[in-house]
Motif scaffolding. Structure first.
Motif, PDB file in Angstrom:
ATOM      1  N   ALA A  89       0.832  -1.206   0.000  1.00  0.00           N
ATOM      2  CA  ALA A  89       0.000   0.000   0.000  1.00  0.00           C
ATOM      3  C   ALA A  89       0.863   1.250   0.000  1.00  0.00           C
ATOM      4  O   ALA A  89       0.628   2.186  -0.781  1.00  0.00           O
ATOM      5  CB  ALA A  89      -0.925  -0.011   1.222  1.00  0.00           C
ATOM      6  N   ARG A  90       1.870   1.283   0.866  1.00  0.00           N
ATOM      7  CA  ARG A  90       2.768   2.443   0.924  1.00  0.00           C
ATOM      8  C   ARG A  90       3.515   2.628  -0.386  1.00  0.00           C
ATOM      9  O   ARG A  90       3.704   3.755  -0.861  1.00  0.00           O
ATOM     10  CB  ARG A  90       3.764   2.283   2.073  1.00  0.00           C
ATOM     11  CG  ARG A  90       3.170   2.426   3.462  1.00  0.00           C
ATOM     12  CD  ARG A  90       4.203   2.160   4.524  1.00  0.00           C
ATOM     13  NE  ARG A  90       5.341   3.065   4.403  1.00  0.00           N
ATOM     14  CZ  ARG A  90       6.492   2.921   5.060  1.00  0.00           C
ATOM     15  NH1 ARG A  90       6.672   1.882   5.859  1.00  0.00           N
ATOM     16  NH2 ARG A  90       7.459   3.792   4.903  1.00  0.00           N
ATOM     17  N   ALA A  91       3.932   1.522  -0.997  1.00  0.00           N
ATOM     18  CA  ALA A  91       4.690   1.605  -2.249  1.00  0.00           C
ATOM     19  C   ALA A  91       3.832   2.084  -3.405  1.00  0.00           C
ATOM     20  O   ALA A  91       4.345   2.665  -4.370  1.00  0.00           O
ATOM     21  CB  ALA A  91       5.289   0.237  -2.578  1.00  0.00           C
ATOM     22  N   SER A  92       2.524   1.858  -3.333  1.00  0.00           N
ATOM     23  CA  SER A  92       1.622   2.271  -4.414  1.00  0.00           C
ATOM     24  C   SER A  92       1.272   3.750  -4.347  1.00  0.00           C
ATOM     25  O   SER A  92       0.806   4.321  -5.344  1.00  0.00           O
ATOM     26  CB  SER A  92       0.321   1.449  -4.365  1.00  0.00           C
ATOM     27  OG  SER A  92       0.578   0.075  -4.505  1.00  0.00           O
ATOM     28  N   ALA A  93       1.476   4.377  -3.178  1.00  0.00           N
ATOM     29  CA  ALA A  93       0.982   5.736  -2.967  1.00  0.00           C
ATOM     30  C   ALA A  93       1.718   6.772  -3.819  1.00  0.00           C
ATOM     31  O   ALA A  93       1.083   7.611  -4.472  1.00  0.00           O
ATOM     32  CB  ALA A  93       1.080   6.100  -1.490  1.00  0.00           C
ATOM     33  N   VAL A  94       3.042   6.733  -3.821  1.00  0.00           N
ATOM     34  CA  VAL A  94       3.810   7.754  -4.549  1.00  0.00           C
ATOM     35  C   VAL A  94       3.583   7.673  -6.061  1.00  0.00           C
ATOM     36  O   VAL A  94       3.269   8.688  -6.691  1.00  0.00           O
ATOM     37  CB  VAL A  94       5.306   7.679  -4.199  1.00  0.00           C
ATOM     38  CG1 VAL A  94       6.126   8.596  -5.117  1.00  0.00           C
ATOM     39  CG2 VAL A  94       5.531   8.083  -2.739  1.00  0.00           C
ATOM     40  N   PRO A  95       3.736   6.489  -6.704  1.00  0.00           N
ATOM     41  CA  PRO A  95       3.448   6.456  -8.150  1.00  0.00           C
ATOM     42  C   PRO A  95       1.993   6.782  -8.451  1.00  0.00           C
ATOM     43  O   PRO A  95       1.691   7.404  -9.470  1.00  0.00           O
ATOM     44  CB  PRO A  95       3.789   5.019  -8.553  1.00  0.00           C
ATOM     45  CG  PRO A  95       3.826   4.243  -7.287  1.00  0.00           C
ATOM     46  CD  PRO A  95       4.254   5.196  -6.224  1.00  0.00           C
ATOM     47  N   GLY A  96       1.069   6.386  -7.561  1.00  0.00           N
ATOM     48  CA  GLY A  96      -0.329   6.740  -7.772  1.00  0.00           C
ATOM     49  C   GLY A  96      -0.536   8.241  -7.756  1.00  0.00           C
ATOM     50  O   GLY A  96      -1.284   8.788  -8.578  1.00  0.00           O
ATOM     51  N   ALA A  97       0.134   8.919  -6.821  1.00  0.00           N
ATOM     52  CA  ALA A  97       0.025  10.378  -6.744  1.00  0.00           C
ATOM     53  C   ALA A  97       0.633  11.040  -7.983  1.00  0.00           C
ATOM     54  O   ALA A  97       0.081  12.019  -8.510  1.00  0.00           O
ATOM     55  CB  ALA A  97       0.723  10.888  -5.479  1.00  0.00           C
ATOM     56  N   ILE A  98       1.751  10.508  -8.444  1.00  0.00           N
ATOM     57  CA  ILE A  98       2.402  11.080  -9.629  1.00  0.00           C
ATOM     58  C   ILE A  98       1.517  10.926 -10.860  1.00  0.00           C
ATOM     59  O   ILE A  98       1.339  11.868 -11.646  1.00  0.00           O
ATOM     60  CB  ILE A  98       3.778  10.415  -9.855  1.00  0.00           C
ATOM     61  CG1 ILE A  98       4.747  10.810  -8.734  1.00  0.00           C
ATOM     62  CG2 ILE A  98       4.348  10.812 -11.225  1.00  0.00           C
ATOM     63  CD1 ILE A  98       6.069  10.080  -8.778  1.00  0.00           C
ATOM     64  N   PHE A  99       0.930   9.746 -11.046  1.00  0.00           N
ATOM     65  CA  PHE A  99       0.048   9.531 -12.192  1.00  0.00           C
ATOM     66  C   PHE A  99      -1.190  10.410 -12.096  1.00  0.00           C
ATOM     67  O   PHE A  99      -1.687  10.912 -13.119  1.00  0.00           O
ATOM     68  CB  PHE A  99      -0.350   8.062 -12.296  1.00  0.00           C
ATOM     69  CG  PHE A  99       0.705   7.188 -12.918  1.00  0.00           C
ATOM     70  CD1 PHE A  99       1.244   7.516 -14.144  1.00  0.00           C
ATOM     71  CD2 PHE A  99       1.151   6.043 -12.280  1.00  0.00           C
ATOM     72  CE1 PHE A  99       2.225   6.725 -14.729  1.00  0.00           C
ATOM     73  CE2 PHE A  99       2.128   5.241 -12.849  1.00  0.00           C
ATOM     74  CZ  PHE A  99       2.665   5.578 -14.078  1.00  0.00           C
ATOM     75  N   THR A 100      -1.712  10.598 -10.886  1.00  0.00           N
ATOM     76  CA  THR A 100      -2.867  11.480 -10.718  1.00  0.00           C
ATOM     77  C   THR A 100      -2.514  12.915 -11.081  1.00  0.00           C
ATOM     78  O   THR A 100      -3.288  13.609 -11.749  1.00  0.00           O
ATOM     79  CB  THR A 100      -3.380  11.413  -9.266  1.00  0.00           C
ATOM     80  OG1 THR A 100      -3.730  10.053  -8.946  1.00  0.00           O
ATOM     81  CG2 THR A 100      -4.603  12.300  -9.074  1.00  0.00           C
ATOM     82  N   ALA A 101      -1.336  13.369 -10.643  1.00  0.00           N
ATOM     83  CA  ALA A 101      -0.893  14.716 -10.980  1.00  0.00           C
ATOM     84  C   ALA A 101      -0.700  14.863 -12.489  1.00  0.00           C
ATOM     85  O   ALA A 101      -1.083  15.886 -13.082  1.00  0.00           O
ATOM     86  CB  ALA A 101       0.411  15.041 -10.240  1.00  0.00           C
TER      87      ALA A 101
END
Length: 242
Positions: A89-101
């Motif tokens: 879950a923690r590892a998915s957060a940063v790339p998820g935020a980048i793709f959302t941005a």
């Protein structure tokens, strides 16, 4: 599933799978981006601006997919106490935020010629911006828990609660009067012509592989930090006993 919960087994698989996902994902993204920029035809209504489709749509899907991964991993952590679920879950957060941005930025670039404005407080755009704030909140909360030694259940519960925003994003163009176009692809049918549909699906595969590779790389880094911290604690205890 629990067979992969063993950190040693996970690292053995992730060591060769990570570069495979990253390299193949980047290769597919490069190929589809080249097609989008130089070979895709101009769209009848949107003209040349439609070329941003091959980045905007995959990043939008993966922005939502990233939080879905957080929610699933959080559920597994809370219910089954899977050892690596919290790290996933923690590892998915940063790339998820980048793709959302990236989705928001490319959507703004696309919206300017299509709608005549960079931003509109539309249901789809606003709910996607809320998703970015949720990512930032989750990242901050996870880092605080890791730093202060709090319960990992707190960010897991946050991850489950935040998933409520995903169906809001998906159905916002149907529930409210939206300037955003309705879904062009649905179960079993598509309003897109093949010259856009198949490269778009291939681009989504490429971005998904890249996302998976980044998540695995981050899981390996987080696991290495935990193992290093555990070794330091053991050494400190040994020195204190001596």
């Amino acid at each position: 599933m629990h067979g992969f919960a063993n950190p040693k087994r996970f690292l053995t698989i992730a060591r060769w799978l990570t570069p495979l996902l990253l390299v193949s994902g980047l290769a597919i993204i490069a190929a589809t981006s080249w097609y989008g920029l130089f070979h895709a035809p101009a769209e009848r209504l949107q003209g040349e601006s439609v070329r941003i489709l091959f980045i905007h749509v995959p990043t939008a899907w993966l922005g939502m997919g990233g939080w879905s991964a957080i929610a699933i991993a959080s559920l597994v952590e809370l219910v089954w106490r899977h050892p690596l679920a919290g790290l996933a879950a923690r590892a998915s957060a940063v790339p998820g935020a980048i793709f959302t941005a990236l989705c928001l930025v490319t959507g703004s670039l696309w919206g300017r010629p299509a709608w005549g404005t960079w931003w509109e407080w539309d249901g789809r755009l606003t709910s996607m911006l809320v998703l970015l704030f949720l990512y930032l909140g989750y990242i901050s909360l996870s880092q605080a828990v890791s730093r202060e030694g709090g319960s990992s259940r707190i960010p897991a519960i946050f991850g489950l609660v935040g998933v409520v925003n995903i169906p809001i994003i998906h159905y916002s163009v149907l529930w409210w009067n939206s300037i955003h176009q309705p879904p062009s692809i649905s179960m079993g049918k598509s309003a897109m012509s093949g010259e856009f549909l198949w490269p778009l699906l291939l681009a989504t595969v490429g971005f998904s592989l890249l996302f998976g590779g980044i998540v695995l790389a981050r899981m390996r880094a987080l696991l290495a930090d935990i193992q290093a911290e555990a070794r330091l604690r053991r050494k400190a205890l040994g020195a204190a006993d001596a």
